[in-house]
Scaffold this motif. Structure first.
Motif, mmCIF file in Angstrom:
data_model
loop_
_atom_site.group_PDB
_atom_site.id
_atom_site.type_symbol
_atom_site.label_atom_id
_atom_site.label_comp_id
_atom_site.label_asym_id
_atom_site.label_seq_id
_atom_site.Cartn_x
_atom_site.Cartn_y
_atom_site.Cartn_z
ATOM 1 N N CYS A 246 -3.085 4.651 3.067
ATOM 2 C CA CYS A 246 -3.062 3.147 2.892
ATOM 3 C C CYS A 246 -2.100 2.515 3.939
ATOM 4 O O CYS A 246 -1.344 3.148 4.489
ATOM 5 N N GLU A 247 -2.420 1.363 4.316
ATOM 6 C CA GLU A 247 -1.604 0.478 5.153
ATOM 7 C C GLU A 247 -0.284 0.367 4.698
ATOM 8 O O GLU A 247 -0.034 0.440 3.316
ATOM 9 N N SER B 241 -8.446 2.612 6.647
ATOM 10 C CA SER B 241 -7.339 2.793 5.979
ATOM 11 C C SER B 241 -7.891 3.308 4.521
ATOM 12 O O SER B 241 -9.085 2.531 4.000
ATOM 13 N N THR B 242 -7.340 3.909 3.683
ATOM 14 C CA THR B 242 -7.638 3.984 2.357
ATOM 15 C C THR B 242 -7.212 2.827 1.608
ATOM 16 O O THR B 242 -5.802 2.157 1.717
ATOM 17 N N LEU B 243 -7.840 2.181 0.771
ATOM 18 C CA LEU B 243 -7.378 1.292 -0.167
ATOM 19 C C LEU B 243 -6.168 1.663 -1.102
ATOM 20 O O LEU B 243 -6.571 2.843 -1.728
ATOM 21 N N SER C 177 -13.827 3.040 -1.180
ATOM 22 C CA SER C 177 -12.364 3.580 -1.315
ATOM 23 C C SER C 177 -11.540 3.449 0.122
ATOM 24 O O SER C 177 -10.333 3.446 0.229
ATOM 25 N N THR C 178 -12.337 2.927 1.138
ATOM 26 C CA THR C 178 -11.702 2.699 2.407
ATOM 27 C C THR C 178 -12.448 1.464 2.841
ATOM 28 O O THR C 178 -13.053 0.663 2.641
ATOM 29 N N ARG C 179 -11.449 0.953 3.977
ATOM 30 C CA ARG C 179 -11.856 -0.220 4.740
ATOM 31 C C ARG C 179 -11.700 -0.301 6.223
ATOM 32 O O ARG C 179 -10.829 0.618 6.501
ATOM 33 N N ASP D 178 -5.741 0.696 -4.282
ATOM 34 C CA ASP D 178 -6.464 0.706 -5.770
ATOM 35 C C ASP D 178 -7.738 1.115 -5.468
ATOM 36 O O ASP D 178 -8.517 0.515 -4.875
ATOM 37 N N GLY E 156 1.007 -1.319 0.031
ATOM 38 C CA GLY E 156 0.071 0.055 -0.024
ATOM 39 C C GLY E 156 0.920 1.298 -0.025
ATOM 40 O O GLY E 156 1.342 1.620 -1.295
ATOM 41 N N GLU F 249 -10.913 -2.163 9.657
ATOM 42 C CA GLU F 249 -10.948 -3.623 10.221
ATOM 43 C C GLU F 249 -10.672 -3.548 11.562
ATOM 44 O O GLU F 249 -10.430 -2.713 12.536
#
Length: 177
Positions: free
Chosen positions: A175-176, A133-135, A144-146, A137, A31, A148
């Motif tokens: 991103c991570e 986090s923002t992904l 656009s985010t996840r 891609d 990322g 966790e």
């Protein structure tokens, strides 16, 4: 980058095909790209790796400068010998960066491993916190985010652990690693 890419595919592949996918193109990051790396070598090649990236995260309502630690991997024949050595190898860089804390995340399956590491007093597991986090891609049909539910590790560097802000969500602001 090619040697690191091969190392990550071999290290992360057994944890799930998707985990090795970012490294298929020869990249040595998944990322966010690390600012610094600790790479250990032995006669067989890369033995372990840990990346570091300075960034601001938001913990609850508090913006906080941290050194995010990630892209951690140890060659399977050396498992059980790596994370404490990797953190100690990065300690001078963390001091030089003058960050109050380092932080990282790991899967819940790694809990026993990191609990042993935390007994040394180098790190603390922070529970009850989710990480957004923002992904890396952005795709039109995907968010656009996840967010966790992971184990959050905090390493006091320039401030005591008592000064880590409270909050149930950490916004990674990118991103991570």
């Amino acid at each position: 980058h090619a040697e690191l890419s091969n190392f990550f595919r071999a290290t992360y592949g057994p944890t799930g095909e998707f985990n090795a996918k970012p490294f298929e193109t020869g990249r040595s990051w998944a990322g966010a790209r690390p600012e610094r790396r600790a790479i250990a070598y032995d006669s067989k090649g890369i033995a372990s790796h840990m990346g570091l990236l300075r960034r601001f995260i938001k913990v609850g309502d508090t913006d906080l400068l941290v050194a995010e630690l990630g892209l951690y991997g140890v060659r399977p024949d050396l498992e059980g010998l790596g994370i404490a050595h990797s953190i100690r190898a990065l300690a001078p860089a963390l001091q030089e960066l003058a960050v109050p804390f380092a932080f990282g995340t790991v899967r819940h399956a790694m809990r026993n491993h990191v609990e042993r590491f935390c007994r040394d007093g180098i790190s603390n597991i922070v529970t009850g916190v989710r990480v957004r986090s923002t992904l890396p891609d952005v795709l039109p049909n995907m968010p656009s985010t996840r967010t966790e539910d992971v184990l959050v590790l905090v390493f006091p560097i320039g401030r005591p652990m008592s000064e880590w802000p409270s909050g149930s969500l950490i916004e990674r602001n990118g991103c991570e690693l």
